[in-house]
Write a protein that holds these residues in place. Structure first.
Motif, short mmCIF file in Angstrom:
data_model
loop_
_atom_site.label_atom_id
_atom_site.label_comp_id
_atom_site.label_asym_id
_atom_site.label_seq_id
_atom_site.Cartn_x
_atom_site.Cartn_y
_atom_site.Cartn_z
N GLU A 141 -0.19 5.54 -13.09
CA GLU A 141 0.09 4.55 -12.04
C GLU A 141 -1.19 4.19 -11.30
O GLU A 141 -1.45 3.01 -11.05
N LEU A 142 -1.96 5.20 -10.94
CA LEU A 142 -3.20 4.96 -10.20
C LEU A 142 -4.22 4.21 -11.05
O LEU A 142 -4.97 3.38 -10.55
N ARG B 230 3.86 1.59 -1.14
CA ARG B 230 4.50 1.78 -2.46
C ARG B 230 3.59 2.55 -3.40
O ARG B 230 4.04 3.29 -4.26
N ILE B 231 2.29 2.38 -3.23
CA ILE B 231 1.32 3.08 -4.08
C ILE B 231 1.02 4.48 -3.52
O ILE B 231 1.18 5.48 -4.20
N LEU B 232 0.58 4.53 -2.27
CA LEU B 232 0.12 5.80 -1.70
C LEU B 232 1.26 6.70 -1.23
O LEU B 232 1.04 7.90 -1.04
N ARG C 19 1.50 9.89 -12.36
CA ARG C 19 0.74 9.44 -11.19
C ARG C 19 -0.63 8.93 -11.60
O ARG C 19 -1.10 7.91 -11.09
N THR D 295 0.33 11.53 -4.78
CA THR D 295 -0.70 10.50 -4.92
C THR D 295 -1.86 10.73 -3.96
O THR D 295 -3.03 10.70 -4.36
N GLU E 23 -3.18 0.63 -11.05
CA GLU E 23 -3.49 -0.01 -9.77
C GLU E 23 -4.99 -0.20 -9.57
O GLU E 23 -5.42 -0.77 -8.57
N ARG F 267 3.87 7.69 -2.82
CA ARG F 267 4.50 8.50 -3.86
C ARG F 267 4.01 9.93 -3.76
O ARG F 267 2.84 10.19 -3.45
N ILE G 246 0.84 -1.20 0.00
CA ILE G 246 0.00 0.00 0.00
C ILE G 246 0.87 1.25 0.00
O ILE G 246 0.62 2.20 -0.73
#
Length: 114
Positions: free
Chosen positions: A62-63, A20-22, A59, A27, A66, A24, A18
């Motif tokens: 990427e989002l 690694r995603i949030l 971003r 984000t 995901e 950045r 999580i």
């Protein structure tokens, strides 16, 4: 990388994924701004203030990858909005914002009353 003795079980791995995603830059604020309505790229850029086009584009991609942001073309215009999966995160994101606001107030009161 986990520290020696740190929990590296499934919950740790999930939390690390999580983050690694949030974790950045931008984000969290992108998701926050899309909470109430879908927005076009330039609307979102203006709302964020200071983000470079390439960073916002990266971003959003990427989002989207995901499964947190959906890109829709409406009357020839591209809009970005939250998916159902991202909507599940909104309670957590709001609570993180509240936590930070409380911490900021504590920091001020620590200075005033110390």
């Amino acid at each position: 990388m986990a520290q020696a003795g740190a929990d590296t079980g499934p919950e740790y791995e999930a939390a690390a994924g999580i983050w690694r995603i949030l974790g950045r830059r931008w984000t969290f604020l992108i998701l926050w701004n899309l909470e109430n309505k879908a927005m076009r790229f330039n609307e979102l850029k203006k709302a964020l203030g200071g983000i470079a086009n390439t960073v916002l584009s990266d971003r959003l991609a990427e989002l989207e990858g995901e499964g947190l942001v959906a890109r829709n073309v409406v009357q020839g215009r591209t809009e970005y909005g939250l998916t159902a999966g991202a909507r599940e995160l909104q309670t957590i994101l709001r609570e993180m914002g509240r936590w930070r606001a409380r911490r900021a107030l504590l920091s001020v009161s620590d200075v005033i009353f110390s």
